[in-house]
Design a protein around this motif. Structure first.
Motif, PDB file in Angstrom:
ATOM      1  N   SER A  61      94.458  18.893  10.024  1.00 41.42           N
ATOM      2  CA  SER A  61      94.136  20.314   9.928  1.00 41.42           C
ATOM      3  C   SER A  61      94.888  21.127  10.978  1.00 41.42           C
ATOM      4  O   SER A  61      94.837  22.347  10.963  1.00 41.42           O
ATOM      5  N   PHE A  62      95.558  20.462  11.888  1.00 44.09           N
ATOM      6  CA  PHE A  62      96.347  21.179  12.892  1.00 44.09           C
ATOM      7  C   PHE A  62      97.751  21.449  12.372  1.00 44.09           C
ATOM      8  O   PHE A  62      98.295  20.676  11.580  1.00 44.09           O
ATOM      9  N   ASP A  63      98.311  22.522  12.872  1.00 41.63           N
ATOM     10  CA  ASP A  63      99.647  22.914  12.463  1.00 41.63           C
ATOM     11  C   ASP A  63     100.694  22.010  13.106  1.00 41.63           C
ATOM     12  O   ASP A  63     101.727  21.708  12.521  1.00 41.63           O
ATOM     13  N   SER A  64     100.433  21.591  14.331  1.00 37.25           N
ATOM     14  CA  SER A  64     101.339  20.674  15.017  1.00 37.25           C
ATOM     15  C   SER A  64     100.503  19.724  15.867  1.00 37.25           C
ATOM     16  O   SER A  64      99.339  20.011  16.170  1.00 37.25           O
ATOM     17  N   LEU A  65     101.117  18.602  16.229  1.00 36.44           N
ATOM     18  CA  LEU A  65     100.377  17.550  16.929  1.00 36.44           C
ATOM     19  C   LEU A  65     101.168  17.028  18.115  1.00 36.44           C
ATOM     20  O   LEU A  65     102.394  16.863  18.033  1.00 36.44           O
ATOM     21  N   ILE A  66     100.444  16.757  19.204  1.00 34.66           N
ATOM     22  CA  ILE A  66     101.003  16.008  20.317  1.00 34.66           C
ATOM     23  C   ILE A  66     100.189  14.724  20.410  1.00 34.66           C
ATOM     24  O   ILE A  66      98.952  14.782  20.493  1.00 34.66           O
ATOM     25  N   VAL A  67     100.862  13.572  20.343  1.00 35.07           N
ATOM     26  CA  VAL A  67     100.150  12.291  20.254  1.00 35.07           C
ATOM     27  C   VAL A  67     100.690  11.321  21.295  1.00 35.07           C
ATOM     28  O   VAL A  67     101.898  11.200  21.477  1.00 35.07           O
ATOM     29  N   GLY A  68      99.774  10.626  21.986  1.00 34.49           N
ATOM     30  CA  GLY A  68     100.224   9.746  23.058  1.00 34.49           C
ATOM     31  C   GLY A  68      99.482   8.424  23.107  1.00 34.49           C
ATOM     32  O   GLY A  68      98.287   8.363  22.809  1.00 34.49           O
ATOM     33  N   ALA A  69     100.207   7.384  23.521  1.00 33.10           N
ATOM     34  CA  ALA A  69      99.628   6.037  23.567  1.00 33.10           C
ATOM     35  C   ALA A  69     100.146   5.261  24.780  1.00 33.10           C
ATOM     36  O   ALA A  69     101.290   5.438  25.192  1.00 33.10           O
ATOM     37  N   GLY A 107     104.235   8.714  25.783  1.00 32.00           N
ATOM     38  CA  GLY A 107     103.848   7.333  26.018  1.00 32.00           C
ATOM     39  C   GLY A 107     103.595   7.095  27.491  1.00 32.00           C
ATOM     40  O   GLY A 107     104.064   7.847  28.350  1.00 32.00           O
ATOM     41  N   CYS A 108     102.822   6.050  27.766  1.00 27.49           N
ATOM     42  CA  CYS A 108     102.547   5.675  29.141  1.00 27.49           C
ATOM     43  C   CYS A 108     102.752   4.165  29.253  1.00 27.49           C
ATOM     44  O   CYS A 108     102.181   3.401  28.476  1.00 27.49           O
ATOM     45  N   GLY A 109     103.601   3.752  30.175  1.00 27.16           N
ATOM     46  CA  GLY A 109     103.878   2.329  30.331  1.00 27.16           C
ATOM     47  C   GLY A 109     104.308   2.018  31.750  1.00 27.16           C
ATOM     48  O   GLY A 109     104.235   2.875  32.632  1.00 27.16           O
ATOM     49  N   ALA A 115     109.790  -4.197  31.921  1.00 31.51           N
ATOM     50  CA  ALA A 115     111.080  -3.491  31.775  1.00 31.51           C
ATOM     51  C   ALA A 115     111.735  -3.709  30.416  1.00 31.51           C
ATOM     52  O   ALA A 115     112.519  -2.875  29.970  1.00 31.51           O
ATOM     53  N   ASP A 116     111.434  -4.816  29.741  1.00 35.08           N
ATOM     54  CA  ASP A 116     112.050  -5.069  28.424  1.00 35.08           C
ATOM     55  C   ASP A 116     111.255  -4.454  27.284  1.00 35.08           C
ATOM     56  O   ASP A 116     111.691  -4.519  26.132  1.00 35.08           O
ATOM     57  N   ASN A 117     110.115  -3.897  27.594  1.00 39.91           N
ATOM     58  CA  ASN A 117     109.234  -3.352  26.550  1.00 39.91           C
ATOM     59  C   ASN A 117     108.631  -2.022  26.956  1.00 39.91           C
ATOM     60  O   ASN A 117     107.530  -1.676  26.524  1.00 39.91           O
ATOM     61  N   TYR A 118     109.357  -1.253  27.761  1.00 42.13           N
ATOM     62  CA  TYR A 118     108.770  -0.034  28.323  1.00 42.13           C
ATOM     63  C   TYR A 118     108.357   0.955  27.220  1.00 42.13           C
ATOM     64  O   TYR A 118     109.197   1.378  26.410  1.00 42.13           O
ATOM     65  N   CYS A 119     107.103   1.275  27.201  1.00 42.47           N
ATOM     66  CA  CYS A 119     106.567   2.290  26.266  1.00 42.47           C
ATOM     67  C   CYS A 119     106.884   2.002  24.798  1.00 42.47           C
ATOM     68  O   CYS A 119     107.053   2.933  24.001  1.00 42.47           O
ATOM     69  N   ASP A 120     106.941   0.734  24.430  1.00 41.40           N
ATOM     70  CA  ASP A 120     107.239   0.390  23.036  1.00 41.40           C
ATOM     71  C   ASP A 120     106.306   1.083  22.040  1.00 41.40           C
ATOM     72  O   ASP A 120     106.731   1.472  20.952  1.00 41.40           O
ATOM     73  N   ALA A 121     105.034   1.220  22.388  1.00 44.92           N
ATOM     74  CA  ALA A 121     104.072   1.802  21.432  1.00 44.92           C
ATOM     75  C   ALA A 121     104.416   3.248  21.088  1.00 44.92           C
ATOM     76  O   ALA A 121     104.127   3.710  19.982  1.00 44.92           O
ATOM     77  N   ALA A 122     105.048   3.964  22.020  1.00 45.02           N
ATOM     78  CA  ALA A 122     105.448   5.348  21.715  1.00 45.02           C
ATOM     79  C   ALA A 122     106.496   5.348  20.602  1.00 45.02           C
ATOM     80  O   ALA A 122     106.480   6.206  19.715  1.00 45.02           O
TER      81      ALA A 122
END
Ligand SMILES: Cc1cc2nc3c(=O)[nH]c(=O)nc-3n(C[C@H](O)[C@H](O)[C@H](O)COP(=O)(O)O)c2cc1C
Length: 190
Positions: A61-69, A107-109, A115-122
């Motif tokens: 329902s939002f016009d824009s989104l900011i999403v973080g993991a 993202g937060c990592g 170091a080989d997987n920095y913030c992969d979820a983002a």
């Protein structure tokens, strides 16, 4: 009993607003999300409170989104956040119509410890929101980071959004959030 002849009521009126959604295991992504919400307020942007994706409804329902993991589950191919995003991305997101909506990912990592997987979820959020038809905005330079590999580095030298590191660079987070909100404004997100 029907409300015959009356127009359907809109469930909410947030269509012009930006929704800010996150998840966390140990609170670091919440800290960074709060920096972003403060920066949005400071910039006069009509934005939601920081909302845990596990408690969210009507994300579309939002016009824009900011999403973080955050990133956990090191080395897995998918479901890398270790949080409610993992189920949401594959069970809920595919049923939403996000075409025409602007989405920005953070993202937060830990760039030193992982170091080989920095913030992969983002990077995973970026891919899945793109697949759902959203327009992804807010890419940033990898200058100032010390990782080796990252699925969030979607082009050479470019992160898919704003990356944070509360383990090694917590004193940068507030400034990074402010600069990124200014960038998103410049990109016409709000
Ligand atoms: C077991 C474990 C695995 C982790 N895996 C990764 C990883 O693959 N990539 C990364 O960037 N950070 C990794 N981290 C670091 C966390 O993502 C980082 O501490 C983050 O700030 C946690 O955010 P949160 O407090 O919002 O959950 C890992 C941490 C732990 C303890």
């Amino acid at each position: 009993w029907h409300m015959v002849g009356r127009p359907a009521m809109r469930p909410r009126t947030s269509l012009d607003a930006t929704g800010v959604f996150y998840s966390t295991m140990t609170g670091n992504t919440e800290t960074c999300g709060n920096h972003i919400v403060e920066a949005l307020k400071g910039a006069g942007v009509d934005a939601s409170d920081l909302t845990d994706i596990g408690d969210a409804d009507s994300v579309d329902s939002f016009d824009s989104l900011i999403v973080g993991a955050p990133t956990w589950h090191t080395g897995a191919d998918s479901e890398r956040s270790g949080t409610a995003w993992d189920e949401w991305l594959y069970d809920t997101l595919p049923s939403l119509d996000l075409s025409g909506k602007k989405v920005a990912v953070f993202g937060c990592g830990d760039q030193e410890g992982y170091a080989d997987n920095y913030c992969d979820a983002a990077g995973e959020l970026f891919d899945q929101f793109k697949a759902a038809g959203a327009t992804l905005v807010g890419m940033t330079s990898t200058d100032g980071y010390n990782h080796v590999e990252s699925k969030a580095e979607v082009e050479s030298g470019k992160f898919c959004g704003q990356m944070f590191d509360e383990d090694n660079q917590y004193d940068e987070s507030e400034g990074r959030a402010k600069a990124w909100v200014e960038q998103l404004k410049g990109e016409g997100m709000f």
